[in-house]
Write a protein that holds these residues in place. Structure first.
Motif, PDB file in Angstrom:
ATOM      1  N   UNK A 253      57.373  20.970  51.591  1.00 61.16           N
ATOM      2  CA  UNK A 253      57.129  22.409  51.663  1.00 61.16           C
ATOM      3  C   UNK A 253      57.994  23.075  52.731  1.00 61.16           C
ATOM      4  N   UNK A 254      58.216  22.366  53.820  1.00 60.96           N
ATOM      5  CA  UNK A 254      58.965  22.942  54.938  1.00 60.96           C
ATOM      6  C   UNK A 254      60.472  22.957  54.707  1.00 60.96           C
ATOM      7  N   UNK A 255      60.936  22.218  53.716  1.00 59.59           N
ATOM      8  CA  UNK A 255      62.381  22.129  53.496  1.00 59.59           C
ATOM      9  C   UNK A 255      62.792  22.576  52.099  1.00 59.59           C
ATOM     10  N   UNK A 265      52.843  23.040  49.874  1.00 61.11           N
ATOM     11  CA  UNK A 265      52.089  23.342  51.091  1.00 61.11           C
ATOM     12  C   UNK A 265      50.599  23.337  50.861  1.00 61.11           C
ATOM     13  N   UNK A 266      50.155  23.946  49.751  1.00 62.97           N
ATOM     14  CA  UNK A 266      48.728  23.934  49.424  1.00 62.97           C
ATOM     15  C   UNK A 266      48.250  22.504  49.187  1.00 62.97           C
ATOM     16  N   UNK A 267      49.036  21.727  48.429  1.00 68.96           N
ATOM     17  CA  UNK A 267      48.660  20.333  48.158  1.00 68.96           C
ATOM     18  C   UNK A 267      48.579  19.533  49.457  1.00 68.96           C
ATOM     19  N   UNK A 268      49.526  19.778  50.360  1.00 66.36           N
ATOM     20  CA  UNK A 268      49.502  19.094  51.655  1.00 66.36           C
ATOM     21  C   UNK A 268      48.224  19.421  52.407  1.00 66.36           C
ATOM     22  N   UNK A 269      47.852  20.700  52.416  1.00 67.43           N
ATOM     23  CA  UNK A 269      46.628  21.106  53.103  1.00 67.43           C
ATOM     24  C   UNK A 269      45.386  20.489  52.506  1.00 67.43           C
ATOM     25  N   UNK A 270      45.335  20.424  51.176  1.00 69.53           N
ATOM     26  CA  UNK A 270      44.179  19.821  50.508  1.00 69.53           C
ATOM     27  C   UNK A 270      44.053  18.351  50.889  1.00 69.53           C
ATOM     28  N   UNK A 271      45.173  17.627  50.866  1.00 76.75           N
ATOM     29  CA  UNK A 271      45.129  16.197  51.194  1.00 76.75           C
ATOM     30  C   UNK A 271      44.783  15.964  52.659  1.00 76.75           C
ATOM     31  N   UNK A 304      50.056  28.235  53.557  1.00 75.50           N
ATOM     32  CA  UNK A 304      49.405  27.600  52.397  1.00 75.50           C
ATOM     33  C   UNK A 304      48.708  26.289  52.748  1.00 75.50           C
ATOM     34  N   UNK A 305      49.246  25.545  53.729  1.00 69.50           N
ATOM     35  CA  UNK A 305      48.620  24.278  54.114  1.00 69.50           C
ATOM     36  C   UNK A 305      47.249  24.506  54.726  1.00 69.50           C
ATOM     37  N   UNK A 306      47.169  25.455  55.644  1.00 74.70           N
ATOM     38  CA  UNK A 306      45.869  25.769  56.251  1.00 74.70           C
ATOM     39  C   UNK A 306      44.909  26.286  55.182  1.00 74.70           C
ATOM     40  N   UNK A 307      45.426  27.081  54.267  1.00 78.52           N
ATOM     41  CA  UNK A 307      44.572  27.572  53.183  1.00 78.52           C
ATOM     42  C   UNK A 307      43.988  26.444  52.352  1.00 78.52           C
ATOM     43  N   UNK A 308      44.823  25.474  52.001  1.00 78.27           N
ATOM     44  CA  UNK A 308      44.336  24.330  51.231  1.00 78.27           C
ATOM     45  C   UNK A 308      43.297  23.529  51.986  1.00 78.27           C
ATOM     46  N   UNK A 309      43.533  23.318  53.300  1.00 77.42           N
ATOM     47  CA  UNK A 309      42.582  22.562  54.113  1.00 77.42           C
ATOM     48  C   UNK A 309      41.245  23.298  54.239  1.00 77.42           C
ATOM     49  N   UNK A 310      41.315  24.612  54.372  1.00 75.50           N
ATOM     50  CA  UNK A 310      40.084  25.398  54.514  1.00 75.50           C
ATOM     51  C   UNK A 310      39.257  25.378  53.236  1.00 75.50           C
TER      52      UNK A 310
END
Length: 451
Positions: A253-255, A265-271, A304-310
């Motif tokens: 997501x960052x690159x 990014x969302x998938x990363x946050x979920x995992x 998006x990562x924080x969103x997925x984690x939340x």
């Protein structure tokens, strides 16, 4: 000497220092009656009860098994052909080969102890997750009352491993059972299949941050890491795969380019969010995640990562489990058990010796070339990832909530320490690969590990 078999002096110094630490931990443990047992007086335990093989968790016993020829063949093939295959094979076929080779290596090592003992029965003891699966009829009720059953001494206290983790861990095996895949074999396969994919995840992350050419140097070491012994079979192998892919997808997501990097990014946050509900200690995976963002010099994927984690946190909270209640209760449970029989005076440094056994001597050999102040100042991605893993280990160690069994418990950090091996060049690569293979085979054939 032939190319690939000549270690550099700094590499040898790092490996020798690490080996000395392991030998010291073994010597002190073997003199436990003089050195350690007095610290346990009045506790009802002896050092031998839980650390006959200290600093590892297990017992001595030379043996061979059906997995022996498999493990030996895989090890030899990786040493001989691994570097050349990694440099020549197309990227995605290479990643498929990495996953397959890592899986066979893990299963082969597990089966050295016998198929039943080493693989099928690993997760079926009364302390493990599967012992509780049959008693969970109502998942909602289980989540709402989960924290109340963590502390020991109650009629309905959870089994040791269930109580020591958030409910995502036991839920994983409940869901597997509901799919018709109950029992020890299916649970073991889940752990090793997901755990073996961590080798691919680390390569994907390194490729995203510094390019595929450097990631190819990591590949043979990611496949053949001695940590495979504890991925097969422990639930921590599953935790490792989940968290590794969380960090890898964050690197993508960052690159990458939008909109693909937003999805990653969302998938990363979920995992990564789910990882925190698998193991309380995986909050420390925030450190490699931050390292990825610093290395990429991009903050936007954090949204998006924080969103997925939340989203993950909201689902568990709405279902009745409050993470902080569980964390407070698990600390009380921790000190009710064998933690009280494990003196921090020994394990504070013996934990690191156990870690060396799991990552192998190639990692300390490579550290001097990877972790340095100039590299940190330049925010070199590999250095940041390895430094983040080292920092996570330091926090876990100093928390006093990881005393012994760190060869298993710290698996999620170990895969990022292995990234240091990208600095091992052609001159010595086969020497260090052979050292990794020899260590893994020696541990698995001279001892019976508990995992």
């Amino acid at each position: 000497m032939r190319r690939g078999w000549t270690p550099r002096v700094p590499e040898l110094i790092g490996a020798v220092l690490a080996a000395v630490l392991v030998v010291a931990a073994v010597v002190v443990a073997q003199r436990r009656n003089e050195v350690v047992t007095p610290l346990l007086d009045g506790m009802g335990f002896t050092f031998d009860d839980f650390a006959a093989l200290a600093p590892l968790f297990g017992q001595w016993g030379a043996h061979v098994g059906p997995g022996t020829p498999v493990a030996v063949v895989v090890g030899v093939l990786v040493v001989i052909a691994g570097p050349s295959v990694a440099s020549r094979l197309s990227w995605w076929p290479l990643m498929a080969s990495v996953w397959a080779a890592s899986l066979v290596w893990i299963v082969g090592l597990a089966a050295v102890d016998g198929w039943q003992r080493g693989f099928v029965d690993r997760l079926t003891s009364r302390d493990e997750y599967l012992s509780e699966v049959g008693g969970i009829d109502d998942i909602g009720a289980m989540l709402r009352g989960f924290s109340d059953r963590i502390v020991d001494g109650q009629a309905d206290s959870w089994a040791t491993h269930v109580s020591g983790h958030p409910p995502g861990a036991i839920l994983t095996f409940v869901w597997l059972d509901r799919l018709g895949l109950g029992g020890g074999a299916a649970a073991a396969w889940l752990c090793v299949i997901v755990g073996s994919s961590a080798a691919v995840a680390t390569a994907v992350a390194v490729a995203a941050l510094v390019g595929r050419d450097r990631a190819r140097r990591l590949v043979p070491f990611a496949v053949i890491a001695p940590s495979a012994i504890w991925i097969g079979v422990s639930a921590d192998g599953f935790f490792t795969g989940v968290s590794a892919w969380g960090v890898a997808l964050l690197a993508v997501a960052a690159t990458g380019r939008r909109p693909r990097h937003d999805v990653a990014g969302v998938a990363a946050g979920v995992l990564l969010g789910f990882a925190v509900y698998l193991n309380y200690g995986l909050t420390l995976m925030a450190l490699p995640a931050v390292a990825v963002l610093i290395a990429s010099r991009r903050v936007r994927p954090l949204i998006p990562a924080v969103g997925g984690a939340l989203v993950v946190a909201a689902i568990f909270t709405a279902s009745g489990f409050w993470w902080f209640d569980g964390y407070v209760a698990v600390q009380e449970r921790y000190w009710q058990g064998i933690a009280s029989a494990r003196p921090f005076q020994y394990w504070s440094w013996a934990n690191i010796a156990a870690l060396v056994c799991a990552v192998g001597l190639a990692v300390p050999a490579a550290l001097s070339r990877v972790v340095s102040l100039p590299r940190l100042r330049r925010a070199e991605p590999v250095t940041l990832l390895v430094a983040a893993a080292l920092l996570a280990v330091a926090f876990a160690d100093l928390s006093r909530l990881s005393k012994a069994e760190t060869e298993r418990i710290w698996l999620p950090f170990q895969v990022w320490l292995t990234v240091a091996t990208v600095s091992i060049g052609d001159r010595s690569v086969r020497f260090w690969l052979s050292a990794q293979v020899a260590l893994a085979l020696a541990i698995n054939h001279l001892t019976y590990t508990n995992w």
